[in-house]
Design a protein around this motif. Structure first.
Motif, PDB file in Angstrom:
ATOM      1  N   ILE A  45       0.846  -1.199   0.000  1.00 28.64           N
ATOM      2  CA  ILE A  45       0.000   0.000   0.000  1.00 28.64           C
ATOM      3  C   ILE A  45       0.872   1.236   0.000  1.00 28.64           C
ATOM      4  O   ILE A  45       1.809   1.333   0.789  1.00 28.64           O
ATOM      5  CB  ILE A  45      -0.803   0.143   1.311  1.00 28.64           C
ATOM      6  N   PHE A  46       0.545   2.197  -0.818  1.00 30.16           N
ATOM      7  CA  PHE A  46       1.198   3.494  -0.681  1.00 30.16           C
ATOM      8  C   PHE A  46       0.156   4.605  -0.531  1.00 30.16           C
ATOM      9  O   PHE A  46       0.123   5.287   0.472  1.00 30.16           O
ATOM     10  CB  PHE A  46       2.138   3.775  -1.861  1.00 30.16           C
ATOM     11  N   CYS A  47      -0.700   4.773  -1.547  1.00 32.62           N
ATOM     12  CA  CYS A  47      -1.645   5.897  -1.504  1.00 32.62           C
ATOM     13  C   CYS A  47      -2.929   5.551  -0.762  1.00 32.62           C
ATOM     14  O   CYS A  47      -3.609   6.439  -0.255  1.00 32.62           O
ATOM     15  CB  CYS A  47      -1.976   6.367  -2.918  1.00 32.62           C
ATOM     16  N   GLY A  48      -3.294   4.277  -0.762  1.00 28.37           N
ATOM     17  CA  GLY A  48      -4.531   3.858  -0.110  1.00 28.37           C
ATOM     18  C   GLY A  48      -5.790   4.335  -0.802  1.00 28.37           C
ATOM     19  O   GLY A  48      -6.885   4.188  -0.262  1.00 28.37           O
ATOM     20  N   MET A  49      -5.669   4.924  -1.978  1.00 26.10           N
ATOM     21  CA  MET A  49      -6.858   5.501  -2.621  1.00 26.10           C
ATOM     22  C   MET A  49      -6.922   5.216  -4.115  1.00 26.10           C
ATOM     23  O   MET A  49      -7.578   5.933  -4.861  1.00 26.10           O
ATOM     24  CB  MET A  49      -6.922   7.010  -2.352  1.00 26.10           C
ATOM     25  N   GLY A  50      -6.222   4.164  -4.567  1.00 27.87           N
ATOM     26  CA  GLY A  50      -6.406   3.758  -5.962  1.00 27.87           C
ATOM     27  C   GLY A  50      -5.570   4.498  -6.981  1.00 27.87           C
ATOM     28  O   GLY A  50      -5.781   4.339  -8.177  1.00 27.87           O
ATOM     29  N   VAL A  51      -4.617   5.292  -6.529  1.00 29.93           N
ATOM     30  CA  VAL A  51      -3.857   6.130  -7.445  1.00 29.93           C
ATOM     31  C   VAL A  51      -2.498   5.519  -7.820  1.00 29.93           C
ATOM     32  O   VAL A  51      -2.104   5.515  -8.978  1.00 29.93           O
ATOM     33  CB  VAL A  51      -3.648   7.537  -6.828  1.00 29.93           C
ATOM     34  N   CYS A  52      -1.793   4.971  -6.828  1.00 30.71           N
ATOM     35  CA  CYS A  52      -0.385   4.618  -7.057  1.00 30.71           C
ATOM     36  C   CYS A  52      -0.209   3.292  -7.789  1.00 30.71           C
ATOM     37  O   CYS A  52       0.842   3.060  -8.380  1.00 30.71           O
ATOM     38  CB  CYS A  52       0.373   4.580  -5.738  1.00 30.71           C
ATOM     39  N   GLN A  53      -1.189   2.418  -7.752  1.00 36.00           N
ATOM     40  CA  GLN A  53      -1.127   1.120  -8.440  1.00 36.00           C
ATOM     41  C   GLN A  53      -0.003   0.234  -7.905  1.00 36.00           C
ATOM     42  O   GLN A  53       0.532  -0.610  -8.617  1.00 36.00           O
ATOM     43  CB  GLN A  53      -0.938   1.329  -9.958  1.00 36.00           C
ATOM     44  N   ASP A  54       0.373   0.432  -6.663  1.00 38.48           N
ATOM     45  CA  ASP A  54       1.445  -0.379  -6.098  1.00 38.48           C
ATOM     46  C   ASP A  54       0.926  -1.510  -5.224  1.00 38.48           C
ATOM     47  O   ASP A  54       1.702  -2.354  -4.787  1.00 38.48           O
ATOM     48  CB  ASP A  54       2.407   0.501  -5.290  1.00 38.48           C
ATOM     49  N   CYS A  55      -0.362  -1.559  -4.957  1.00 36.44           N
ATOM     50  CA  CYS A  55      -0.909  -2.559  -4.037  1.00 36.44           C
ATOM     51  C   CYS A  55      -1.501  -3.735  -4.800  1.00 36.44           C
ATOM     52  O   CYS A  55      -2.371  -4.425  -4.288  1.00 36.44           O
ATOM     53  CB  CYS A  55      -1.980  -1.912  -3.161  1.00 36.44           C
ATOM     54  N   ARG A  66      -6.322  -3.851  -7.517  1.00 30.26           N
ATOM     55  CA  ARG A  66      -5.801  -3.004  -6.432  1.00 30.26           C
ATOM     56  C   ARG A  66      -6.378  -3.476  -5.093  1.00 30.26           C
ATOM     57  O   ARG A  66      -7.588  -3.438  -4.894  1.00 30.26           O
ATOM     58  CB  ARG A  66      -6.174  -1.552  -6.674  1.00 30.26           C
ATOM     59  N   CYS A  68      -6.264  -2.061  -2.305  1.00 24.33           N
ATOM     60  CA  CYS A  68      -6.867  -0.994  -1.494  1.00 24.33           C
ATOM     61  C   CYS A  68      -8.287  -0.681  -1.940  1.00 24.33           C
ATOM     62  O   CYS A  68      -9.027  -0.036  -1.222  1.00 24.33           O
ATOM     63  CB  CYS A  68      -6.011   0.270  -1.525  1.00 24.33           C
TER      64      CYS A  68
HETATM   65  S1  FES Z   1      -2.372   1.764  -2.393  1.00 25.67           S
HETATM   66 FE1  FES Z   1      -2.197   3.050  -4.098  1.00 25.67          FE
HETATM   67  S2  FES Z   1      -3.516   2.086  -5.511  1.00 25.67           S
HETATM   68 FE2  FES Z   1      -3.811   0.915  -3.757  1.00 25.67          FE
END
Ligand code: FES
Ligand SMILES: Cc1cc2nc3c(=O)[nH]c(=O)nc-3n(C[C@H](O)[C@H](O)[C@H](O)COP(=O)(O)OP(=O)(O)OC[C@H]3O[C@@H](n4cnc5c(N)ncnc54)[C@H](O)[C@@H]3O)c2cc1C
Ligand SMILES: Cc1cc2nc3c(=O)[nH]c(=O)nc-3n(C[C@H](O)[C@H](O)[C@H](O)COP(=O)(O)OP(=O)(O)OC[C@H]3O[C@@H](n4cnc5c(N)ncnc54)[C@H](O)[C@@H]3O)c2cc1C
Lengths: 553, 388
Positions: A45-55, A66, A68
C-alpha cells in the motif's frame, strides 16, 4: 460471532471483516508486501486511494487488482502479484459484458465534500443528478465513512449527514464506478465491476479531489511506507492500524490530525516531524491563521495538545532523509538531525496534488500556482471552467480544503442545474461569503506549513523518482544532460512517468527539473500531456463500453 | 562558427539517420527540428514488409506503388539490422509477422497477396489453423489461418531514437530547435526559422514529413503529403509470449509485445486533428474499437489493463517513398519515407545522406524521384544569393 470475510493469501488464511479492503486485512495480518516489480523489489500500500497502483494482487486468477480498492470476501483466492502477469492462452472474452448508459442533467464525478454538496444543491433545484465515485465507501477523503462501523467522530457524522442530504434531494449515488475516459462533447466512460457505464450528461461537475504529495527519499517505495492519508483510510474506514508503531513526516495539518487519530486508536506514534519551523518562532503567520479561522486554529491547537498528552514528540524543522528495511520486517527512518526511529510504518504527507486529469483532458484552462506548486482550474463565479458545461468544485481545481469544497460544490450544483433550466441559482450569497472566508483561512494555514513542493536538489541519485518504472533521480538527471526541451521528451528518453500511475508522483518534480534547466516558467503544458485512460482500465470494461457506445451511435 | 555543409530539416528517423550518414562521410551537419508531431516518437515500432491490408483498403489506387516498393521494405529491415548491430540494441526481434484470416474469403485474399509478395522476393507462407496453433497458441477461436511473412519484426522506437540521437551527437551533428518557415535555394540553401535565425548551408535535406509540402512548394514541387493523426494503445506488462507482429487480412490492427512485456495495439485507427502543429486528440471510438478488436483476435491479453493511449502524426503521400534532388532546386534533397515510414526511415535517411555527400548510391532511386511531383516554378522564389 462476528461475521467473517476470511480469504486466502498465497494459500494462507487471512482473517477479514466484511467491508474491509484486502489491503486493510493484509495489513492487519502483518503482510505488507503485495507485489513484485520488474526489478525484483517488493511493494505494498502506498496511496490507499487507488492512485499509485502499487498494491496490486491477483484475485481469483485475475491479475493486477488493487488491494486498497477491493473488498475482502469469504473464499477469495488472493496471491502476490508477479511483475509479469501470465497471458492465459485459454482465456475467453466475457459473453455479454454489462453496460449502462445515462444522460442526466448534471453528472457529478466524485462523491466527496464538493461532489455531495453539488449533488444536493442541483437535485434540490430539480435537476436529474447522478453522482459517480470510484470508492465503495462514501464521503470522499475528508468525510470518508466507515465501511461497516458506526461513525468514529463528528467529522464522520457530518459526512453521513451530507450523504443523506444528497440522497434525500433525489440524487442517484453510484459507488464503485471509476471514470477512466473523458472526451469532447462531454462523453465519460467508466468502469464498474468489470462492466461499463457510458455517460453523456448535459453538464458535468468534476469533484475528484486531491491526492497526496509524497516526500521522495531513498526507501520511500518500501512496503510499510505509505501516505498519511492511506493510514488514515485504513483507520477511519476499516479500523485497521497501519502498524503498532509509526512515524509521521512531511508538512501540513493532516499529519498532526492522523497522528492523533492513530494514537487514540492505540498506535504508538514514535515521532511527528514537521518540515517547517515552530509556530512560536513565526508569530505573524500564526496570528494570521488565528484571525482568519479562529475555530479551526483552536482545533489544530487541541490536536497538538492531544499529542502532547499522549507523549508523542512533535518536532519542527525536521525532515525525513531515508527509510531502510530493518530486522523482522520493521523500517528504520532517519531524519535530518541524524536521529533514527525503528517503526512498523512510516507515514508521509508533503501537501496535495489536485486530481485534475479529467479537467485537463477536456482542455479546461489552468494556471500554475507557485504558492502551492500545482495547477488551479480557471473558473467563473459559477464554478464553470473555460469549457462550456464543465464545472469544477473542491480540491481538484486546486487546494482549498473541505469547507471550501462544500461551498464550491453548492455553488456549482446550483449553477449547473440552472444552466439546465432548473432553478435560477440566485441565492448563493451565503455560500460565496463562506467560500471567501475559507479561502482566506487556507492561505493563512498554508503559510504555517510549506505548501510549495520541496526541491529535490539535495536528494541522492539513488532516490526513486518514478515508482512504477523504477527510474531513479540519477537516471533522470542523466536524461536532463541531453537537454530535453520538454518533460515529454525526458519521458520518452528515460521512461519516467510511463507506468501504471501515469506519472501521478514523478510528473511534477520531473517537469520542475526541466523548467529549471530550460529557464521556462511552470505552466499547464510543462506537465505530461493528459491522456486517457485516467486510470488503467480493464479490457472487459472496454469491450462493454464499445457495445454501449456503438449501440447508441 | 562556419556555415555547415548540410542542413537537415526535420529530426525524425529520416533526418536523424541522414545526418548520421552525412556526418560519417565527413560533412559538417546542422539538424533543425520543430519538435512537433514527429511520427518517429509516436510510432509503434512494427517493422512492416508485407502489404498492409489497411493501406490497400484505404488507398486502393496507391496499392501498385506500395507493391512496387516491396523490395525496398526488405532492404529497409536489413538496414535496421545493420544499425542495431552498430548502435543497438534496439530490442529488434525478427520473428515474422502473422496476418490473420477470419474466414475462407479472407484466406483466399491472403493467398493472392502471398503469391504477389513471393514474386517480389518476400519469404511468405500460408498457415492453416493447426499450423498456426503451433506458432501462436493464443489466438481467438474464429481465426482460420494466417499468412506468415518471415521478414517482418518489431523494435522499440524509443530505445532506437535515443541511441541514434546519441550517435548523431557523437559525430558532431549540431542540433537546433527551430521551425523553418521559408526555404530558399540557389547555389546553396537558406532556411529562415520562426526563431528569426537564418540557417544557411551548401545543401539541404528536407526530412520534414507532413511539414515538407509547404517547404518545397515554392521550389517547384507539388508534394501531396498529408498529416494523418493516428491512435495507439499500450497495456500493462504481461509475461513474454507473443513474438510475432500480428495483423489482420481485412481490418486495421497491429498488435505486438515489447521487451517490457507490454502489449502495443495500433494499426492506423484515426485520431482527432487539432491542426498539423498541435498534438492530435484521442477519439473514444478508436480507443474502444481498436482494443476490442485486439482482444477478439488475441483473447489472452484480456486479463491485462490498458494503461495509456496516445495519438501521433503519420505522413502519407502517394504510397511510394519520395527520395532525390528537387528537379528545380538541386541543392535540396527531399526524403519522405512513404507508408510504414519508420521501417523505411533509416534506409531513406542513409540514401539521402549519401546523396548529399556525393557518394555513389548502391540502390536505384530513380523510381523514387520527386520529379513525379514537379510543378511550374514560381519565379523569384528559388534563387538567392548566399553569403556563407
Ligand atoms: S495503495 Fe495506491 S492504488 Fe492501492
Ligand atoms: C488521503 C487524503 C486524506 C485527507 N484527509 C483529510 C482530513 O482528514 N482532514 C482535512 O481537512 N482534509 C483532508 N484531506 C484533504 C481533502 O482532500 C479535502 O479537504 C476535501 O476532502 C476535499 O473535498 P473534495 O470533494 O474536493 O475531494 P474528496 O473528498 O477527495 O472527494 C473526491 C472523490 O472523488 C472520487 N474520485 C476521484 N477520481 C475519480 C474518478 N476518476 N472516478 C470516480 N470517482 C473519482 C474519490 O473517490 C473521492 O471520493 C485529505 C486528502 C487526501 C487525499
Ligand atoms: C501512431 C503511429 C504509429 C505508427 N506506427 C508505425 C510502425 O509501427 N511502423 C512503421 O514503419 N511506421 C509507423 N508509423 C509511421 C512512422 O512513424 C512515420 O512514417 C515515420 O516516423 C516518419 O519519419 P520521418 O522522419 O519522415 O518524419 P517524422 O518522424 O514525422 O519527423 C518529422 C519532423 O519534422 C519536423 N518538421 C516538420 N516541419 C518542419 C519545419 N517546417 N521545420 C522544422 N521541422 C519541421 C516535425 O516537427 C518532426 O519532428 C506510425 C505513425 C504513427 C503516427
Amino acid at each position: 460471532m462476528a461475521p467473517d470475510a476470511t480469504f486466502r493469501f498465497d494459500g494462507r488464511p487471512v482473517a477479514a471483516r466484511p467491508g474491509q479492503s484486502l489491503a486493510a486485512a493484509l495489513t492487519e495480518a502483518g503482510i505488507r508486501a503485495f507485489r513484485e516489480t520488474a526489478k525484483g523489489a517488493r511493494r505494498g500500500i502506498f496511496c490507499g486511494m487507488g492512485v499509485c497502483q502499487d498494491c496490486l494482487v491477483t484475485v481469483n486468477g485475475q491479475p493486477n487488482r488493487r488491494a486498497c480498492m477491493t473488498p475482502a470476501a469469504p473464499g477469495l483466492e488472493v496471491a502476490t502479484q508477479a511483475a509479469f502477469a501470465r497471458l492465459d492462452p485459454g482465456a475467453t472474452l466475457p459473453e455479454r459484458p454489462p453496460a449502462r448508459s445515462i444522460a442526466p442533467d448534471v453528472l457529478v464525478i466524485g462523491g466527496g465534500a464538493a461532489g455531495l454538496a453539488a449533488a444536493a444543491a442541483a437535485a434540490r433545484a430539480g435537476a436529474s443528478v447522478v453522482v459517480l465515485d470510484e470508492r465503495k465507501v462514501g464521503g470522499g477523503q475528508y468525510y470518508k465513512q466507515a465501511a461497516a462501523d458506526a461513525p468514529l467522530d463528528p467529522q464522520q457524522a457530518a459526512g453521513a449527514a451530507l450523504i443523506a442530504e444528497a440522497r434525500a434531494a433525489g440524487a442517484e449515488m453510484m459507488g464503485g464506478v471509476e471514470v477512466w475516459g473523458a472526451f469532447d462533447g462531454l462523453l465519460f466512460l467508466a468502469e464498474v465491476a468489470g462492466g461499463a457505464l457510458v455517460a453523456r450528461p448535459r453538464t458535468a461537475i468534476v469533484a475528484t479531489g486531491a491526492y497526496e504529495r509524497p516526500r521522495m527519499v531513498p526507501g520511500w517505495t518500501l512496503p510499510g511506507v505509505m501516505t498519511t492519508g492511506a493510514a488514515q483510510t485504513l483507520w477511519r474506514s476499516y479500523r485497521t492500524l497501519p502498524g503498532r508503531r509509526v512515524a509521521v513526516a512531511g508538512s501540513g495539518p493532516l499529519n498532526v490530525q492522523v497522528a492523533l487519530e492513530l494514537a487514540r486508536g492505540g498506535a504508538e506514534v514514535a515521532l511527528v516531524a514537521e518540515a517547517t519551523g515552530h509556530p512560536l518562532l513565526r508569530p505573524a503567520a500564526a496570528a494570521a491563521m488565528a484571525l482568519t479561522g479562529p475555530r479551526l486554529t483552536l482545533q489544530g491547537l487541541a490536536m497538538l495538545a492531544g499529542l502532547r498528552r499522549r507523549g508523542v514528540p512533535v518536532r519542527y524543522g525536521l525532515t525525513l532523509d531515508a527509510v531502510e528495511a530493518a530486522e523482522g520486517g520493521a523500517l528504520r527512518a532517519t531524519f535530518s538531525d541524524g536521529r533514527s526511529v525503528t517503526v512498523d510504518a512510516v507515514l508521509m504527507n508533503d501537501g496535495f496534488e489536485p486530481q485534475n486529469e479529467i479537467l485537463r483532458l477536456l482542455g479546461a484552462g489552468m494556471d500554475w500556482d507557485p504558492a502551492v506548486g500545482h495547477l488551479r482550474a480557471r473558473r467563473g463565479e459559477d464554478m464553470q471552467t473555460t469549457v462550456p458545461g464543465l464545472y469544477a468544485a473542491g480540491d481538484c481545481a486546486g487546494l482549498g480544503g473541505a469547507p471550501a469544497a462544500v461551498a464550491e460544490g453548492r455553488i456549482a450544483g446550483a449553477c449547473a442545474a440552472a444552466a439546465c433550466g432548473h432553478g435560477d441559482a440566485w441565492d448563493l450569497f451565503a455560500d460565496r461569503r463562506a467560500l471567501a472566508r475559507h479561502r482566506r483561512f487556507q492561505r493563512a494555514l498554508w503559510r504555517m506549513h510549506s505548501a510549495a513542493p520541496r526541491p529535490l536538489d539535495d536528494a541522492p541519485d539513488a532516490t526513486i523518482l518514478c515508482r512504477c518504472e523504477e527510474i531513479t533521480l540519477g537516471e533522470v538527471r542523466a536524461g536532463l544532460a541531453d537537454g530535453p526541451g520538454h518533460v515529454g521528451t525526458l519521458k520518452r528518453a528515460t521512461r519516467v512517468g510511463m507506468g501504471r500511475c501515469q506519472g501521478r508522483y514523478c510528473a511534477a518534480p520531473a517537469a520542475r527539473m526541466v523548467a529549471a534547466a530550460t529557464g521556462r516558467p511552470m505552466e499547464d503544458v510543462s506537465l505530461f500531456a493528459p491522456r486517457v485512460p485516467i486510470k488503467p482500465v480493464s479490457i472487459a470494461a472496454i469491450l462493454a463500453a464499445q457495445e454501449a457506445v456503438d449501440g447508441s451511435a | 562558427m562556419a556555415a555547415p555543409d548540410l542542413l537537415v530539416i526535420g529530426g525524425g528517423i529520416v533526418g536523424q539517420t541522414a545526418a548520421i550518414r552525412a556526418a560519417e562521410a565527413g560533412m559538417r551537419v546542422r539538424l533543425v527540428d520543430a519538435g512537433v508531431n514527429a511520427g518517429s516518437t509516436a510510432n509503434a515500432g512494427s517493422l512492416h514488409v508485407q502489404l498492409q491490408s489497411r493501406f490497400i483498403r484505404l488507398f486502393p489506387e496507391l496499392a501498385p506503388n506500395v507493391e512496387a516498393s516491396l523490395p525496398l521494405y526488405l532492404a529497409a529491415v536489413r538496414e535496421w539490422e545493420r544499425l542495431e548491430a552498430a548502435h543497438g540494441p534496439f530490442e529488434l526481434v525478427r520473428q515474422g509477422g502473422l496476418m490473420l484470416a477470419e474466414g475462407a474469403e479472407q484466406m483466399r485474399f491472403l493467398e493472392g497477396k502471398a503469391a504477389r509478395e513471393a514474386a517480389r522476393g518476400l519469404s511468405v507462407e500460408l498457415l492453416d489453423r493447426p499450423a498456426l496453433d503451433r506458432l501462436a497458441p493464443w489466438l481467438g477461436p474464429q481465426i482460420v489461418g494466417a499468412e506468415l511473412c518471415r521478414d517482418e519484426g518489431k523494435l522499440n522506437p524509443l530505445v532506437a531514437n535515443r541511441a541514434l540521437r546519441a550517435r548523431a551527437a557523437a559525430l558532431g551533428v549540431e542540433m537546433r530547435a527551430d521551425r523553418i518557415v521559408a526555404l530558399e535555394a540557389g547555389a546553396g540553401v537558406a532556411a529562415r526559422g520562426a526563431s528569426g535565425a537564418v540557417h544557411a548551408a551548401r545543401q539541404a535535406i528536407v526530412a520534414a514529413a507532413w511539414g515538407a509540402g509547404a517547404l518545397v512548394a515554392p521550389l517547384g514541387l507539388a508534394l501531396p503529403v498529408r498529416a494523418e493523426p493516428l491512435h495507439m494503445n499500450i497495456t500493462e506488462p504481461g509475461a513474454a509470449q507473443i513474438g510475432h507482429l500480428i495483423q489482420h487480412a481485412e481490418r486495421s490492427i497491429t498488435l505486438k509485445q515489447f521487451a517490457s512485456g507490454q502489449i502495443v495495439i495500433g494499426g492506423g485507427w484515426p485520431a482527432e486533428s487539432r491542426g498539423d502543429w498541435a498534438t492530435p486528440a484521442v477519439r473514444a471510438a478508436s480507443l474502444l474499437g481498436n482494443v476490442a478488436l485486439a482482444a477478439r483476435l488475441v483473447p489472452a491479453i484480456a486479463g491485462l489493463r490498458v494503461i495509456r493511449t496516445w495519438a501521433g502524426m503519420n505522413t502519407t503521400a502517394d504510397g511510394r517513398t519520395v527520395l532525390g534532388r528537387l528537379p528545380a532546386a538541386p541543392s535540396v534533397i527531399l526524403a519522405v519515407p512513404g507508408d510504414a515510414g519508420y521501417t523505411l526511415g533509416p534506409l531513406a535517411g542513409r540514401i539521402a545522406g549519401e546523396l548529399a555527400a556525393g557518394l555513389p548510391a548502391a540502390e536505384d532511386i530513380a523510381p523514387l524521384s520527386p520529379a513525379r511531383f514537379a510543378a511550374p516554378v514560381r519565379l523569384g522564389a528559388s534563387a538567392v544569393r548566399l553569403s556563407a
